[in-house]
Design a protein around this motif. Structure first.
Motif, PDB file in Angstrom:
ATOM      1  N   ARG A 228       0.867  -1.174   0.000  1.00  0.00           N
ATOM      2  CA  ARG A 228       0.000   0.000   0.000  1.00  0.00           C
ATOM      3  C   ARG A 228       0.904   1.224   0.000  1.00  0.00           C
ATOM      4  NH1 ARG A 228      -5.196   1.356   2.395  1.00  0.00           N
ATOM      5  NH2 ARG A 228      -5.226   3.533   3.086  1.00  0.00           N
ATOM      6  N   LEU A 229       0.794   2.037  -1.051  1.00  0.00           N
ATOM      7  CA  LEU A 229       1.581   3.259  -1.168  1.00  0.00           C
ATOM      8  C   LEU A 229       0.657   4.459  -0.976  1.00  0.00           C
ATOM      9  CD1 LEU A 229       3.814   2.434  -4.274  1.00  0.00           C
ATOM     10  CD2 LEU A 229       4.403   2.194  -1.862  1.00  0.00           C
ATOM     11  N   GLU A 230       0.981   5.295  -0.008  1.00  0.00           N
ATOM     12  CA  GLU A 230       0.216   6.516   0.246  1.00  0.00           C
ATOM     13  C   GLU A 230       1.036   7.719  -0.206  1.00  0.00           C
ATOM     14  OE1 GLU A 230      -0.974   6.765   4.298  1.00  0.00           O
ATOM     15  OE2 GLU A 230      -2.425   5.121   4.146  1.00  0.00           O
ATOM     16  N   PHE A 231       0.481   8.480  -1.147  1.00  0.00           N
ATOM     17  CA  PHE A 231       1.135   9.682  -1.662  1.00  0.00           C
ATOM     18  C   PHE A 231       0.449  10.902  -1.057  1.00  0.00           C
ATOM     19  CE2 PHE A 231       1.792   6.399  -4.782  1.00  0.00           C
ATOM     20  CZ  PHE A 231       3.119   6.545  -5.146  1.00  0.00           C
ATOM     21  N   LYS A 232       1.175  11.638  -0.254  1.00  0.00           N
ATOM     22  CA  LYS A 232       0.663  12.874   0.329  1.00  0.00           C
ATOM     23  C   LYS A 232       1.244  14.039  -0.467  1.00  0.00           C
ATOM     24  CE  LYS A 232       0.426  15.497   4.661  1.00  0.00           C
ATOM     25  NZ  LYS A 232       0.864  15.544   6.082  1.00  0.00           N
ATOM     26  N   ILE A 233       0.377  14.707  -1.220  1.00  0.00           N
ATOM     27  CA  ILE A 233       0.812  15.809  -2.076  1.00  0.00           C
ATOM     28  C   ILE A 233       0.406  17.125  -1.422  1.00  0.00           C
ATOM     29  CG2 ILE A 233       0.654  16.832  -4.367  1.00  0.00           C
ATOM     30  CD1 ILE A 233      -0.003  14.097  -5.470  1.00  0.00           C
ATOM     31  N   SER A 234       1.409  17.916  -1.064  1.00  0.00           N
ATOM     32  CA  SER A 234       1.171  19.214  -0.404  1.00  0.00           C
ATOM     33  C   SER A 234       1.393  20.338  -1.397  1.00  0.00           C
ATOM     34  CB  SER A 234       2.100  19.379   0.802  1.00  0.00           C
ATOM     35  OG  SER A 234       1.893  18.328   1.738  1.00  0.00           O
ATOM     36  N   ASP A 235       0.479  21.327  -1.357  1.00  0.00           N
ATOM     37  CA  ASP A 235       0.534  22.466  -2.270  1.00  0.00           C
ATOM     38  C   ASP A 235       0.643  23.742  -1.433  1.00  0.00           C
ATOM     39  OD1 ASP A 235       0.209  24.441  -4.124  1.00  0.00           O
ATOM     40  OD2 ASP A 235      -1.757  23.783  -4.839  1.00  0.00           O
ATOM     41  N   ASN A 327      14.848   7.754  -7.887  1.00  0.00           N
ATOM     42  CA  ASN A 327      14.902   6.447  -7.238  1.00  0.00           C
ATOM     43  C   ASN A 327      15.115   6.678  -5.750  1.00  0.00           C
ATOM     44  OD1 ASN A 327      14.721   4.829  -9.622  1.00  0.00           O
ATOM     45  ND2 ASN A 327      16.851   5.318 -10.059  1.00  0.00           N
ATOM     46  N   VAL A 328      14.323   6.030  -4.935  1.00  0.00           N
ATOM     47  CA  VAL A 328      14.385   6.274  -3.503  1.00  0.00           C
ATOM     48  C   VAL A 328      14.145   4.970  -2.755  1.00  0.00           C
ATOM     49  CG1 VAL A 328      11.924   6.844  -3.375  1.00  0.00           C
ATOM     50  CG2 VAL A 328      13.481   7.720  -1.633  1.00  0.00           C
ATOM     51  N   THR A 329      14.787   4.833  -1.596  1.00  0.00           N
ATOM     52  CA  THR A 329      14.566   3.691  -0.718  1.00  0.00           C
ATOM     53  C   THR A 329      13.684   4.127   0.442  1.00  0.00           C
ATOM     54  OG1 THR A 329      16.706   2.692  -1.283  1.00  0.00           O
ATOM     55  CG2 THR A 329      15.663   1.963   0.764  1.00  0.00           C
ATOM     56  N   LEU A 330      12.585   3.412   0.638  1.00  0.00           N
ATOM     57  CA  LEU A 330      11.621   3.763   1.682  1.00  0.00           C
ATOM     58  C   LEU A 330      11.676   2.737   2.800  1.00  0.00           C
ATOM     59  CD1 LEU A 330       8.494   4.497  -0.574  1.00  0.00           C
ATOM     60  CD2 LEU A 330      10.199   6.140   0.230  1.00  0.00           C
ATOM     61  N   GLN A 331      11.813   3.204   4.032  1.00  0.00           N
ATOM     62  CA  GLN A 331      11.634   2.330   5.183  1.00  0.00           C
ATOM     63  C   GLN A 331      10.140   2.088   5.367  1.00  0.00           C
ATOM     64  OE1 GLN A 331      14.193   0.910   6.909  1.00  0.00           O
ATOM     65  NE2 GLN A 331      15.569   1.909   5.422  1.00  0.00           N
ATOM     66  N   LEU A 332       9.766   0.853   5.539  1.00  0.00           N
ATOM     67  CA  LEU A 332       8.351   0.522   5.632  1.00  0.00           C
ATOM     68  C   LEU A 332       7.686   1.262   6.788  1.00  0.00           C
ATOM     69  CD1 LEU A 332       8.352  -3.315   4.899  1.00  0.00           C
ATOM     70  CD2 LEU A 332       7.876  -1.428   3.331  1.00  0.00           C
ATOM     71  N   ALA A 333       6.465   1.745   6.521  1.00  0.00           N
ATOM     72  CA  ALA A 333       5.635   2.445   7.512  1.00  0.00           C
ATOM     73  C   ALA A 333       6.258   3.752   7.990  1.00  0.00           C
ATOM     74  CB  ALA A 333       5.333   1.546   8.711  1.00  0.00           C
ATOM     75  N   THR A 334       7.234   4.280   7.237  1.00  0.00           N
ATOM     76  CA  THR A 334       7.884   5.541   7.604  1.00  0.00           C
ATOM     77  C   THR A 334       7.670   6.569   6.501  1.00  0.00           C
ATOM     78  OG1 THR A 334       9.589   4.346   8.845  1.00  0.00           O
ATOM     79  CG2 THR A 334      10.051   6.632   8.253  1.00  0.00           C
ATOM     80  N   PRO A 335       6.953   7.687   6.749  1.00  0.00           N
ATOM     81  CA  PRO A 335       6.766   8.711   5.721  1.00  0.00           C
ATOM     82  C   PRO A 335       8.103   9.284   5.258  1.00  0.00           C
ATOM     83  CG  PRO A 335       5.256   9.045   7.566  1.00  0.00           C
ATOM     84  CD  PRO A 335       6.244   8.014   8.008  1.00  0.00           C
ATOM     85  N   ILE A 352       5.998  15.973  -2.344  1.00  0.00           N
ATOM     86  CA  ILE A 352       5.413  14.632  -2.375  1.00  0.00           C
ATOM     87  C   ILE A 352       6.058  13.789  -1.281  1.00  0.00           C
ATOM     88  CG2 ILE A 352       5.083  12.541  -3.746  1.00  0.00           C
ATOM     89  CD1 ILE A 352       5.006  14.191  -6.212  1.00  0.00           C
ATOM     90  N   GLU A 353       5.198  13.240  -0.442  1.00  0.00           N
ATOM     91  CA  GLU A 353       5.638  12.379   0.661  1.00  0.00           C
ATOM     92  C   GLU A 353       5.016  10.998   0.449  1.00  0.00           C
ATOM     93  OE1 GLU A 353       5.750  13.813   4.954  1.00  0.00           O
ATOM     94  OE2 GLU A 353       4.064  12.398   4.981  1.00  0.00           O
TER      95      GLU A 353
END
Length: 363
Positions: A228-235, A327-335, A352-353
């Motif tokens: 599950r990928l959550e994209f938080k887009i702030s303007d 390209n980015v490495t994401l720690q799971l459950a970490t924004p 973008i988060e």
């Protein structure tokens, strides 16, 4: 009367002689025919007992390996021509040593004790600037260590490597480039249809290639089933900041797409473009606590003039926007903040988060 009797006796003798000559051959042919009828499986076999399909079809063999007697150890202390040193080692190991006619021996000094045959040959090859290749399991061929001689004499093998977890053909090209650059393997052929490559090189190069390919495949191996990928887009506009969150479910090595906006007709309404915020993402690799993500972000809008009227070419709107790839490495459950950019049309600042969560484990 007497003549008739003599003629009859003569014919009887001739018949008996012919019968004694013809009967054994006829009997032998009859026995062979009867045996073939009783054993139909032997039909099509040659005198050697092999089927016709088994004759004159050599089987492919792997690379030749030098196989000395078990426990062979070399002890040698010697000063002299490298040819004599090679021959002394061959005598101890009970192997034949052949030399290239163009090779000129050089004087070397060797002092080894109780080392394996392969190590002893490596030491002599290094000192004498030669290389050797096995011809049979108990014979080697020695030549000068030059690029030309290696290309002419060195043993070559062919191997197919498969990459079932690569998401795109460009990744296959990256592997090919790595083999050519790092291992100096020039004969590499891609087979994109089967996600594989064909490699031709020396046994040493092939061993290194196997290690590299194994590491790459292991890094691409699937651990989780679904994310599950959550994209938080702030303007941020004029000091005001608004945020919206969008969710995308995807699996590793599959392209997930998120479209936020509208379709605008282009080329006299023959085609339509997605205008707004477009996000494409691929989870390229996984580990227990992290994922590697390739992210493409496009923010676009119809350009307007100073009066706020949409600019256009003859019959077509003018589209302006920004394109970001990362390209980015994401720690799971970490924004994790993956991108900051400004829309050149609206002058809005975007952030973008992304938060990745494993929702379904691999069974």
């Amino acid at each position: 009367m007497t003549k008739r009797i003599c003629r009859a006796l003569t014919l009887a003798v001739l018949a008996a002689l012919l019968s004694s000559i013809i009967s054994p051959a006829w009997a032998q042919e009859s026995e062979e025919k009867s045996a073939k009828e009783q054993n139909p499986g032997d039909k099509g076999k040659t005198e050697s007992g092999l089927a016709d399909s088994e004759v004159n079809f050599p089987q492919a063999q792997g690379p030749v390996e030098l196989r000395p007697a078990r426990g062979t150890r070399i002890t040698l202390k010697m000063d002299g021509p490298s040819r004599a040193v090679y021959e002394a080692i061959g005598k101890q190991a009970k192997i034949s040593v052949l030399f290239d006619p163009d090779y000129t021996p050089r004087n070397i000094s060797v002092d080894i004790e109780g080392v394996p045959l392969q190590d002893a040959l490596k030491i002599v090859a290094f000192q004498s600037r030669t290389f050797w290749r096995p011809v049979t399991s108990d014979a080697i061929f020695v030549a000068a260590d030059t690029q030309g001689k290696r290309r002419e004499i060195e043993q070559q093998v062919i191997k197919t490597f498969y990459f079932p977890n690569l998401p795109s053909p460009t990744d296959l090209q990256d592997v090919v480039n790595s083999l050519r650059t790092l291992l100096d393997i020039q004969r590499v052929q891609q087979v994109p249809t089967f996600q594989s490559i064909l490699v031709r090189g020396t046994p040493e190069q092939m061993a290194a290639a196997e290690k590299l390919v194994d590491d790459l495949n292991r890094s691409k191996e699937k651990i989780g089933g679904e994310y599950r990928l959550e994209f938080k887009i702030s303007d941020a506009t004029e000091g005001k900041k608004t945020s919206k969150t969008y969710t995308l479910l995807t699996e590793p090595l599959q392209t997930g797409k998120l479209r936020i906006g509208s379709k605008v007709p282009i080329d006299f309404a023959k085609t339509y473009n997605d205008i707004g915020k477009n996000i494409d993402c691929v989870i390229r690799s996984e580990s227990e606590h992290a994922v590697s993500l390739r992210l493409t972000v496009e923010v676009s809008a119809v350009a307007t003039d100073e009066r706020g009227v949409a600019g256009s070419a003859p019959g077509n709107p003018v589209i302006e926007g920004v394109h970001v790839e990362t390209n980015v490495t994401l720690q799971l459950a970490t924004p994790t903040i993956v991108s900051n950019f400004q829309d050149p049309v609206t002058k809005h600042d975007f952030q973008i988060e992304v938060t990745a969560t494993r929702t379904k484990s691999k069974e």
